[in-house]
Design a protein around this motif. Structure first.
Motif, PDB file in Angstrom:
ATOM      1  N   GLU A   8     -20.054  14.408   2.457  1.00  0.00           N
ATOM      2  CA  GLU A   8     -18.876  15.292   2.541  1.00  0.00           C
ATOM      3  C   GLU A   8     -17.591  14.493   2.716  1.00  0.00           C
ATOM      4  O   GLU A   8     -16.569  14.794   2.098  1.00  0.00           O
ATOM      5  N   ALA A   9     -17.645  13.460   3.557  1.00  0.00           N
ATOM      6  CA  ALA A   9     -16.464  12.634   3.810  1.00  0.00           C
ATOM      7  C   ALA A   9     -16.028  11.918   2.534  1.00  0.00           C
ATOM      8  O   ALA A   9     -14.831  11.877   2.204  1.00  0.00           O
ATOM      9  N   ILE A  10     -16.990  11.368   1.801  1.00  0.00           N
ATOM     10  CA  ILE A  10     -16.675  10.667   0.549  1.00  0.00           C
ATOM     11  C   ILE A  10     -16.132  11.644  -0.479  1.00  0.00           C
ATOM     12  O   ILE A  10     -15.167  11.346  -1.199  1.00  0.00           O
ATOM     13  N   GLN A  11     -16.717  12.829  -0.556  1.00  0.00           N
ATOM     14  CA  GLN A  11     -16.228  13.834  -1.500  1.00  0.00           C
ATOM     15  C   GLN A  11     -14.786  14.236  -1.187  1.00  0.00           C
ATOM     16  O   GLN A  11     -13.974  14.386  -2.108  1.00  0.00           O
ATOM     17  N   LEU A  12     -14.454  14.406   0.085  1.00  0.00           N
ATOM     18  CA  LEU A  12     -13.075  14.737   0.461  1.00  0.00           C
ATOM     19  C   LEU A  12     -12.109  13.634   0.015  1.00  0.00           C
ATOM     20  O   LEU A  12     -11.058  13.908  -0.564  1.00  0.00           O
ATOM     21  N   ALA A  13     -12.476  12.391   0.302  1.00  0.00           N
ATOM     22  CA  ALA A  13     -11.629  11.261  -0.083  1.00  0.00           C
ATOM     23  C   ALA A  13     -11.476  11.201  -1.602  1.00  0.00           C
ATOM     24  O   ALA A  13     -10.376  10.984  -2.123  1.00  0.00           O
ATOM     25  N   GLY A  14     -12.565  11.433  -2.305  1.00  0.00           N
ATOM     26  CA  GLY A  14     -12.530  11.413  -3.775  1.00  0.00           C
ATOM     27  C   GLY A  14     -11.723  12.561  -4.350  1.00  0.00           C
ATOM     28  O   GLY A  14     -10.968  12.388  -5.311  1.00  0.00           O
ATOM     29  N   GLN A  15     -11.858  13.743  -3.759  1.00  0.00           N
ATOM     30  CA  GLN A  15     -11.099  14.902  -4.244  1.00  0.00           C
ATOM     31  C   GLN A  15      -9.597  14.673  -4.109  1.00  0.00           C
ATOM     32  O   GLN A  15      -8.825  15.093  -4.976  1.00  0.00           O
ATOM     33  N   LEU A  16      -9.184  13.988  -3.050  1.00  0.00           N
ATOM     34  CA  LEU A  16      -7.757  13.664  -2.894  1.00  0.00           C
ATOM     35  C   LEU A  16      -7.287  12.735  -4.017  1.00  0.00           C
ATOM     36  O   LEU A  16      -6.180  12.885  -4.541  1.00  0.00           O
ATOM     37  N   LEU A  17      -8.133  11.775  -4.377  1.00  0.00           N
ATOM     38  CA  LEU A  17      -7.779  10.858  -5.466  1.00  0.00           C
ATOM     39  C   LEU A  17      -7.666  11.609  -6.790  1.00  0.00           C
ATOM     40  O   LEU A  17      -6.747  11.380  -7.578  1.00  0.00           O
ATOM     41  N   VAL A  18      -8.590  12.530  -7.022  1.00  0.00           N
ATOM     42  CA  VAL A  18      -8.579  13.318  -8.264  1.00  0.00           C
ATOM     43  C   VAL A  18      -7.383  14.269  -8.288  1.00  0.00           C
ATOM     44  O   VAL A  18      -6.642  14.333  -9.281  1.00  0.00           O
ATOM     45  N   LYS A  19      -7.175  14.983  -7.208  1.00  0.00           N
ATOM     46  CA  LYS A  19      -6.093  15.961  -7.128  1.00  0.00           C
ATOM     47  C   LYS A  19      -4.723  15.328  -7.373  1.00  0.00           C
ATOM     48  O   LYS A  19      -3.817  15.957  -7.914  1.00  0.00           O
ATOM     49  N   ASN A  20      -4.589  14.060  -6.990  1.00  0.00           N
ATOM     50  CA  ASN A  20      -3.313  13.365  -7.137  1.00  0.00           C
ATOM     51  C   ASN A  20      -3.295  12.437  -8.347  1.00  0.00           C
ATOM     52  O   ASN A  20      -2.463  11.531  -8.434  1.00  0.00           O
ATOM     53  N   ASP A  21      -4.210  12.661  -9.269  1.00  0.00           N
ATOM     54  CA  ASP A  21      -4.256  11.998 -10.578  1.00  0.00           C
ATOM     55  C   ASP A  21      -4.509  10.497 -10.525  1.00  0.00           C
ATOM     56  O   ASP A  21      -4.149   9.767 -11.439  1.00  0.00           O
ATOM     57  N   TYR A  22      -5.125  10.010  -9.446  1.00  0.00           N
ATOM     58  CA  TYR A  22      -5.509   8.604  -9.410  1.00  0.00           C
ATOM     59  C   TYR A  22      -6.823   8.384 -10.162  1.00  0.00           C
ATOM     60  O   TYR A  22      -7.089   7.285 -10.633  1.00  0.00           O
ATOM     61  N   ALA A  23      -7.636   9.430 -10.227  1.00  0.00           N
ATOM     62  CA  ALA A  23      -8.945   9.296 -10.854  1.00  0.00           C
ATOM     63  C   ALA A  23      -9.378  10.629 -11.457  1.00  0.00           C
ATOM     64  O   ALA A  23      -8.825  11.679 -11.136  1.00  0.00           O
ATOM     65  N   GLN A  24     -10.366  10.540 -12.323  1.00  0.00           N
ATOM     66  CA  GLN A  24     -10.965  11.721 -12.929  1.00  0.00           C
ATOM     67  C   GLN A  24     -12.120  12.204 -12.035  1.00  0.00           C
ATOM     68  O   GLN A  24     -12.648  11.434 -11.234  1.00  0.00           O
ATOM     69  N   PRO A  25     -12.526  13.465 -12.170  1.00  0.00           N
ATOM     70  CA  PRO A  25     -13.574  14.004 -11.288  1.00  0.00           C
ATOM     71  C   PRO A  25     -14.868  13.182 -11.264  1.00  0.00           C
ATOM     72  O   PRO A  25     -15.530  13.093 -10.233  1.00  0.00           O
TER      73      PRO A  25
ATOM     74  N   MET B  87       0.858  -1.172   0.000  1.00  0.00           N
ATOM     75  CA  MET B  87       0.000   0.000   0.000  1.00  0.00           C
ATOM     76  C   MET B  87       0.902   1.231   0.000  1.00  0.00           C
ATOM     77  O   MET B  87       1.540   1.526   0.987  1.00  0.00           O
ATOM     78  N   ASP B  88       0.949   1.909  -1.121  1.00  0.00           N
ATOM     79  CA  ASP B  88       1.797   3.089  -1.260  1.00  0.00           C
ATOM     80  C   ASP B  88       0.965   4.334  -0.955  1.00  0.00           C
ATOM     81  O   ASP B  88       0.069   4.687  -1.723  1.00  0.00           O
ATOM     82  N   ILE B  89       1.266   4.975   0.167  1.00  0.00           N
ATOM     83  CA  ILE B  89       0.495   6.146   0.585  1.00  0.00           C
ATOM     84  C   ILE B  89       1.401   7.369   0.561  1.00  0.00           C
ATOM     85  O   ILE B  89       2.505   7.340   1.103  1.00  0.00           O
ATOM     86  N   LYS B  90       0.914   8.426  -0.061  1.00  0.00           N
ATOM     87  CA  LYS B  90       1.668   9.673  -0.147  1.00  0.00           C
ATOM     88  C   LYS B  90       1.077  10.709   0.812  1.00  0.00           C
ATOM     89  O   LYS B  90      -0.130  10.716   1.049  1.00  0.00           O
ATOM     90  N   LYS B  91       1.923  11.584   1.319  1.00  0.00           N
ATOM     91  CA  LYS B  91       1.448  12.636   2.232  1.00  0.00           C
ATOM     92  C   LYS B  91       0.338  13.471   1.594  1.00  0.00           C
ATOM     93  O   LYS B  91      -0.563  13.926   2.281  1.00  0.00           O
ATOM     94  N   GLU B  92       0.424  13.655   0.279  1.00  0.00           N
ATOM     95  CA  GLU B  92      -0.557  14.493  -0.423  1.00  0.00           C
ATOM     96  C   GLU B  92      -1.950  13.874  -0.446  1.00  0.00           C
ATOM     97  O   GLU B  92      -2.916  14.551  -0.794  1.00  0.00           O
ATOM     98  N   THR B  93      -2.047  12.588  -0.109  1.00  0.00           N
ATOM     99  CA  THR B  93      -3.356  11.928  -0.139  1.00  0.00           C
ATOM    100  C   THR B  93      -3.923  11.687   1.258  1.00  0.00           C
ATOM    101  O   THR B  93      -4.841  10.893   1.430  1.00  0.00           O
ATOM    102  N   VAL B  94      -3.367  12.382   2.238  1.00  0.00           N
ATOM    103  CA  VAL B  94      -3.840  12.243   3.621  1.00  0.00           C
ATOM    104  C   VAL B  94      -4.333  13.604   4.117  1.00  0.00           C
ATOM    105  O   VAL B  94      -3.646  14.615   3.967  1.00  0.00           O
ATOM    106  N   LEU B  95      -5.516  13.617   4.696  1.00  0.00           N
ATOM    107  CA  LEU B  95      -6.055  14.820   5.338  1.00  0.00           C
ATOM    108  C   LEU B  95      -6.255  14.530   6.815  1.00  0.00           C
ATOM    109  O   LEU B  95      -6.893  13.543   7.177  1.00  0.00           O
TER     110      LEU B  95
END
Length: 148
Positions: free
Chosen positions: A19-36, A1-9
């Protein structure tokens, strides 16, 4: 499990599971793991089947159809020390203090789900994550999963 500091809030205060799911999803999008669009897929999955796993954790992820919005396998972590209720309307409270957002290509989400579930099956590990004071502390705790 490769975790980056940029994907932790850390120390987030949210009032709804959406709101919690949106935050988790926004981290994935912001770090290019997924599209919006993947965030909508995560929310859709939650309406179909709760991602509450017990022991104060939830693992939101997209629907099967949402896989097309995944760029690469990744994980996000949202710490909610005061907790957020992940229950549906008529259920008892399902309080979540750690949200793991996952995006997995080629079935890799199953491996992530398994690793998280094993680590979090010990509620003491979840308490350590919820009490962590730094992103590094969370990352180091979860590195233990890979070393076992």
């Amino acid at each position: 499990m490769d975790i980056k500091k940029e994907t932790v809030l850390l120390d987030q205060q949210v009032t709804t599971k959406k709101e919690a799911i949106q935050l988790a999803g926004q981290l994935l999008v912001k770090n290019d793991y997924a599209q919006p669009e993947y965030i909508d897929s995560m929310l859709e999955r939650e309406t179909d089947l709760s991602t509450y796993m017990g022991n104060f954790i939830a693992i939101p992820h997209g629907t099967d159809d949402g896989r097309k919005y995944i760029n690469k396998t990744g994980i996000s972590i949202v710490q909610i020390p005061m907790g957020v209720n992940f229950s549906s309307n008529n259920e008892s409270e399902n309080i979540v203090t750690i949200v793991f957002g996952i995006a997995g290509l080629n079935g890799e989400h199953l491996d992530l789900l398994s690793q998280i579930s094993i680590f979090c099956s010990d509620v003491n590990n979840v308490v350590k994550l919820a009490d962590a004071q730094s992103k590094e502390e969370i990352i180091n705790l979860l590195k233990e999963v890979n070393s076992k």
